[in-house]
Design an enzyme around this catalytic site. Structure first.
Site, mmCIF file in Angstrom:
data_model
loop_
_atom_site.group_PDB
_atom_site.id
_atom_site.type_symbol
_atom_site.label_atom_id
_atom_site.label_comp_id
_atom_site.label_asym_id
_atom_site.label_seq_id
_atom_site.Cartn_x
_atom_site.Cartn_y
_atom_site.Cartn_z
ATOM 1 N N GLU A 1 5.430 -7.317 7.579
ATOM 2 C CA GLU A 1 4.093 -7.871 7.826
ATOM 3 C C GLU A 1 3.402 -6.791 8.651
ATOM 4 N N TYR B 1 -15.016 -3.582 16.015
ATOM 5 C CA TYR B 1 -14.560 -4.299 17.205
ATOM 6 C C TYR B 1 -14.988 -3.560 18.476
ATOM 7 N N PHE C 1 0.819 -1.225 0.000
ATOM 8 C CA PHE C 1 0.000 0.000 0.000
ATOM 9 C C PHE C 1 0.857 1.282 0.000
ATOM 10 N N ILE C 2 1.572 1.542 1.092
ATOM 11 C CA ILE C 2 2.289 2.820 1.187
ATOM 12 C C ILE C 2 3.488 2.831 0.232
ATOM 13 N N LYS D 1 7.854 -4.223 15.254
ATOM 14 C CA LYS D 1 8.279 -2.927 14.703
ATOM 15 C C LYS D 1 9.163 -2.191 15.727
ATOM 16 N N THR E 1 6.138 3.021 12.838
ATOM 17 C CA THR E 1 4.720 3.274 13.111
ATOM 18 C C THR E 1 4.504 3.864 14.496
ATOM 19 N N ASP E 2 3.417 4.598 14.664
ATOM 20 C CA ASP E 2 3.082 5.143 15.988
ATOM 21 C C ASP E 2 2.642 4.042 16.955
ATOM 22 N N GLU E 3 2.389 2.829 16.424
ATOM 23 C CA GLU E 3 1.935 1.747 17.309
ATOM 24 C C GLU E 3 2.999 1.334 18.318
ATOM 25 N N ALA F 1 5.297 -4.982 18.589
ATOM 26 C CA ALA F 1 6.558 -5.366 19.245
ATOM 27 C C ALA F 1 7.635 -5.636 18.204
ATOM 28 N N LEU G 1 -9.008 -1.328 8.339
ATOM 29 C CA LEU G 1 -10.345 -0.795 8.635
ATOM 30 C C LEU G 1 -11.002 -0.049 7.457
ATOM 31 N N ASN H 1 -2.076 5.952 11.510
ATOM 32 C CA ASN H 1 -2.812 5.145 10.519
ATOM 33 C C ASN H 1 -2.945 5.845 9.169
ATOM 34 N N TYR I 1 2.713 -7.519 16.339
ATOM 35 C CA TYR I 1 3.131 -6.647 15.222
ATOM 36 C C TYR I 1 3.893 -5.437 15.760
HETATM 37 P P1 NAD Z 1 1.460 -3.611 3.242
HETATM 38 O O1 NAD Z 1 1.124 -4.794 4.080
HETATM 39 O O2 NAD Z 1 0.421 -3.016 2.359
HETATM 40 O O3 NAD Z 1 2.728 -3.947 2.315
HETATM 41 C C1 NAD Z 1 3.865 -4.603 2.808
HETATM 42 C C2 NAD Z 1 4.723 -4.991 1.611
HETATM 43 O O4 NAD Z 1 5.923 -5.624 2.096
HETATM 44 C C3 NAD Z 1 4.043 -6.003 0.678
HETATM 45 O O5 NAD Z 1 4.175 -5.585 -0.665
HETATM 46 C C4 NAD Z 1 4.809 -7.300 0.944
HETATM 47 O O6 NAD Z 1 4.855 -8.176 -0.174
HETATM 48 C C5 NAD Z 1 6.181 -6.768 1.312
HETATM 49 N N1 NAD Z 1 6.945 -7.746 2.122
HETATM 50 C C6 NAD Z 1 6.504 -8.407 3.232
HETATM 51 N N2 NAD Z 1 7.468 -9.234 3.667
HETATM 52 C C7 NAD Z 1 8.540 -9.066 2.853
HETATM 53 C C8 NAD Z 1 9.844 -9.632 2.811
HETATM 54 N N3 NAD Z 1 10.239 -10.549 3.716
HETATM 55 N N4 NAD Z 1 10.680 -9.239 1.832
HETATM 56 C C9 NAD Z 1 10.292 -8.324 0.909
HETATM 57 N N5 NAD Z 1 9.063 -7.766 0.886
HETATM 58 C C10 NAD Z 1 8.200 -8.132 1.851
HETATM 59 O O7 NAD Z 1 2.051 -2.523 4.245
HETATM 60 P P2 NAD Z 1 1.801 -0.950 4.340
HETATM 61 O O8 NAD Z 1 0.543 -0.704 5.066
HETATM 62 O O9 NAD Z 1 2.052 -0.359 3.022
HETATM 63 O O10 NAD Z 1 2.999 -0.565 5.338
HETATM 64 C C11 NAD Z 1 4.317 -0.317 4.830
HETATM 65 C C12 NAD Z 1 5.235 0.050 5.995
HETATM 66 O O11 NAD Z 1 4.716 1.223 6.639
HETATM 67 C C13 NAD Z 1 5.328 -1.026 7.062
HETATM 68 O O12 NAD Z 1 6.663 -1.086 7.504
HETATM 69 C C14 NAD Z 1 4.407 -0.541 8.178
HETATM 70 O O13 NAD Z 1 4.826 -0.994 9.433
HETATM 71 C C15 NAD Z 1 4.555 0.966 8.040
HETATM 72 N N6 NAD Z 1 3.385 1.751 8.466
HETATM 73 C C16 NAD Z 1 2.129 1.452 8.030
HETATM 74 C C17 NAD Z 1 1.052 2.255 8.415
HETATM 75 C C18 NAD Z 1 -0.356 1.972 7.937
HETATM 76 O O14 NAD Z 1 -1.305 2.590 8.432
HETATM 77 N N7 NAD Z 1 -0.568 1.095 6.961
HETATM 78 C C19 NAD Z 1 1.261 3.358 9.255
HETATM 79 C C20 NAD Z 1 2.575 3.633 9.695
HETATM 80 C C21 NAD Z 1 3.627 2.841 9.286
HETATM 81 O O1 DAU Z 2 -1.013 3.255 13.589
HETATM 82 C C1 DAU Z 2 -0.323 2.759 12.456
HETATM 83 C C2 DAU Z 2 -0.749 1.335 12.210
HETATM 84 O O2 DAU Z 2 -2.080 1.388 11.704
HETATM 85 C C3 DAU Z 2 0.143 0.576 11.248
HETATM 86 O O3 DAU Z 2 1.416 0.448 11.821
HETATM 87 C C4 DAU Z 2 -0.430 -0.804 10.936
HETATM 88 O O4 DAU Z 2 0.355 -1.471 9.982
HETATM 89 C C5 DAU Z 2 -1.832 -0.642 10.419
HETATM 90 O O5 DAU Z 2 -2.413 -1.924 10.210
HETATM 91 C C6 DAU Z 2 -2.675 0.161 11.394
HETATM 92 O O6 DAU Z 2 -2.946 -0.591 12.609
HETATM 93 P P1 DAU Z 2 -4.398 -0.601 13.279
HETATM 94 O O7 DAU Z 2 -4.528 -1.815 14.085
HETATM 95 O O8 DAU Z 2 -4.695 0.695 13.923
HETATM 96 O O9 DAU Z 2 -5.272 -0.672 11.922
HETATM 97 P P2 DAU Z 2 -6.551 -1.520 11.502
HETATM 98 O O10 DAU Z 2 -6.987 -0.973 10.180
HETATM 99 O O11 DAU Z 2 -6.331 -2.978 11.619
HETATM 100 O O12 DAU Z 2 -7.609 -1.079 12.602
HETATM 101 C C7 DAU Z 2 -7.930 0.287 12.822
HETATM 102 C C8 DAU Z 2 -8.932 0.347 13.971
HETATM 103 O O13 DAU Z 2 -10.165 -0.234 13.537
HETATM 104 C C9 DAU Z 2 -8.504 -0.452 15.188
HETATM 105 O O14 DAU Z 2 -8.979 0.214 16.353
HETATM 106 C C10 DAU Z 2 -9.237 -1.786 15.031
HETATM 107 C C11 DAU Z 2 -10.516 -1.373 14.334
HETATM 108 N N1 DAU Z 2 -11.121 -2.381 13.402
HETATM 109 C C12 DAU Z 2 -10.315 -2.921 12.455
HETATM 110 C C13 DAU Z 2 -10.833 -3.843 11.561
HETATM 111 C C14 DAU Z 2 -9.953 -4.465 10.512
HETATM 112 C C15 DAU Z 2 -12.465 -2.684 13.500
HETATM 113 O O15 DAU Z 2 -13.184 -2.156 14.356
HETATM 114 N N2 DAU Z 2 -12.977 -3.590 12.616
HETATM 115 C C16 DAU Z 2 -12.228 -4.190 11.656
HETATM 116 O O16 DAU Z 2 -12.748 -5.033 10.891
#
Ligand code: NAD
Ligand code: DAU
Length: 342
Positions: A83, A206, A11-12, A153, A124-126, A151, A189, A178, A149
């Site tokens: 992951e 949830y 995604f990102i 990161k 991540t802020d998590e 932990a 979500l 997020n 997750y």
């Molecule tokens: P995502 O799950 O959409 O994508 C992860 C990508 O990493 C995938 O393309 C996957 O194939 C690749 N990948 C996984 N394991 C791999 C490996 N062993 N070798 C090579 N590639 C591998 O993730 P995202 O939501 O785009 O998040 C990207 C980064 O940003 C992550 O490090 C995540 O912790 C961080 N982040 C995400 C969020 C969020 O809200 N999504 C917020 C803050 C930080």
């Molecule tokens: O804060 C940054 C993080 O945000 C990233 O590091 C993670 O990779 C990313 O997955 C995300 O984590 P969250 O656990 O906050 O995101 P998620 O979309 O899984 O859930 C957002 C909120 O919504 C959380 O409070 C759980 C809730 N939720 C989630 C799902 C999937 C629901 O209520 N129902 C759902 O079906």
């Protein structure tokens, strides 16, 4: 400048590659991605044929591969590969430890040996864990991860920090809240709620739905990463966020209003174990030092996201097929069943 981007088919990462190549047409990107269930090369179809873009399928845990890619004149690394889904880490954390911890170590060690100019670790802020109402975590706040997750990161952040202090390694860390926007895998979500609403399905919330998250439109995160890559100080951490946490119920209700879909589609299901109640980051440092400001507020971002998912039904269909279908049915089926047993 030539960048090695890891996890660029997710995604990102894919949003960042498109953003970066448009903003810096003189630079090039080498994208290393394992192509897990969360990846999709269609996310990169706009740049796939450009001369300054190259894709390699592979694992960041493979030291030979990573070393050989870095030797291709790579000057900087932007590390997204991970992951990323909290619920999957609760079910089985092994892949999280392997990729997020061992993979990050493998990359750090290869990049240190190669002598890269810059290493941007996308965290991540998590890692700060759940914060009490009214509190914001600044970059000095203790790391108190709740899920496997988070932990994994936090562990990777500590490894990066140790490389900076021990070897003078030129890494910077970002911790964003997020993200949402185009190309997000619909297990998270917002894409889940938008696509379920469009399909006339239930929207599983949830617990009581009052958990708070600070939603950043992915383009704003990409601009922040570009600023940190360019001017972030080595060894430093930069929080990224909007600074306006909202409850899950508020956000989902906004989506339903935009779509003009009934609020009755909301369904409360059993809570996530260890569910963090509230995330909130202090973003003063990146604003002061690097002049970054978010441009997209939640209202505008949700409208743009809804429009994108509405007009990309083939992408959604593909993402929601195969392994996803099994995951979704098993996971939410169990949650509903446990709720009715309470
Ligand atoms: P995502 O799950 O959409 O994508 C992860 C990508 O990493 C995938 O393309 C996957 O194939 C690749 N990948 C996984 N394991 C791999 C490996 N062993 N070798 C090579 N590639 C591998 O993730 P995202 O939501 O785009 O998040 C990207 C980064 O940003 C992550 O490090 C995540 O912790 C961080 N982040 C995400 C969020 C969020 O809200 N999504 C917020 C803050 C930080
Ligand atoms: O804060 C940054 C993080 O945000 C990233 O590091 C993670 O990779 C990313 O997955 C995300 O984590 P969250 O656990 O906050 O995101 P998620 O979309 O899984 O859930 C957002 C909120 O919504 C959380 O409070 C759980 C809730 N939720 C989630 C799902 C999937 C629901 O209520 N129902 C759902 O079906």
């Amino acid at each position: 400048m030539k960048l090695l981007v890891t996890g660029g088919a997710g995604f990102i990462g894919s949003n960042f590659i498109r953003y970066f190549l448009d903003a810096h047409p003189d630079c090039s990107v080498l994208n290393l991605d394992k192509l897990t269930y969360a990846a999709n090369l269609d996310n990169l179809s706009e740049v796939a044929s450009r001369a300054n873009y190259q894709f390699v399928q592979g694992d960041i845990c493979d030291p030979e591969l990573v070393g050989s890619l870095l030797r291709q004149d790579v000057e900087a690394v932007v590390h997204f590969a991970a992951e990323t889904h909290v619920d999957r880490s609760i079910a089985d954390a092994r892949a999280f430890v392997e990729t997020n911890v061992v993979g990050t170590y493998t990359l750090l060690e290869a990049a240190r040996r190669k002598g890269v100019r810059r290493f941007l670790h996308v965290s991540t802020d998590e890692v700060y864990g759940s914060l009490a109402p009214g509190r914001e975590a600044d970059e000095q706040a203790p790391l108190q991860p709740s899920s496997p997750y988070a932990a994994s990161k936090a562990s990777s952040d500590l490894l990066v920090r140790s490389f900076c202090r021990t070897y003078g390694f030129p890494a910077v860390i970002t911790r964003c809240s997020n993200n949402y926007g185009p190309y997000q895998f619909p297990e998270k979500l917002l894409p889940l709620m938008i696509t379920n609403a469009l399909e006339g399905k239930k929207l599983p919330i949830y617990g009581d739905g009052l958990n708070e998250r600070d939603w950043v439109f992915v383009e704003d995160h990409c601009r922040a990463l570009d600023r940190v890559l360019d001017a972030g100080r080595p060894g430093e951490v930069y929080n990224v966020g909007l600074g306006k946490p909202a409850t899950n119920l508020e956000v989902v209700r906004m989506v339903l209003r935009i779509l003009e879909v009934s609020q009755d589609q909301i369904e409360f299901v059993i809570d996530r174990p260890g569910h963090d109640r509230r995330y909130a980051v202090d973003t003063g440092k990146i604003r002061r030092e690097l002049g970054w400001e978010p441009k997209v507020d939640l209202e505008e971002g949700l409208a743009r996201a809804v429009k994108w998912y509405r007009s990309h039904s083939d992408w959604v269909k593909k993402a929601k097929s195969g392994e996803y279908r099994l995951y979704y049915e098993r996971f939410y089926g169990n949650r509903r069943a446990s709720l009715t047993q309470l």
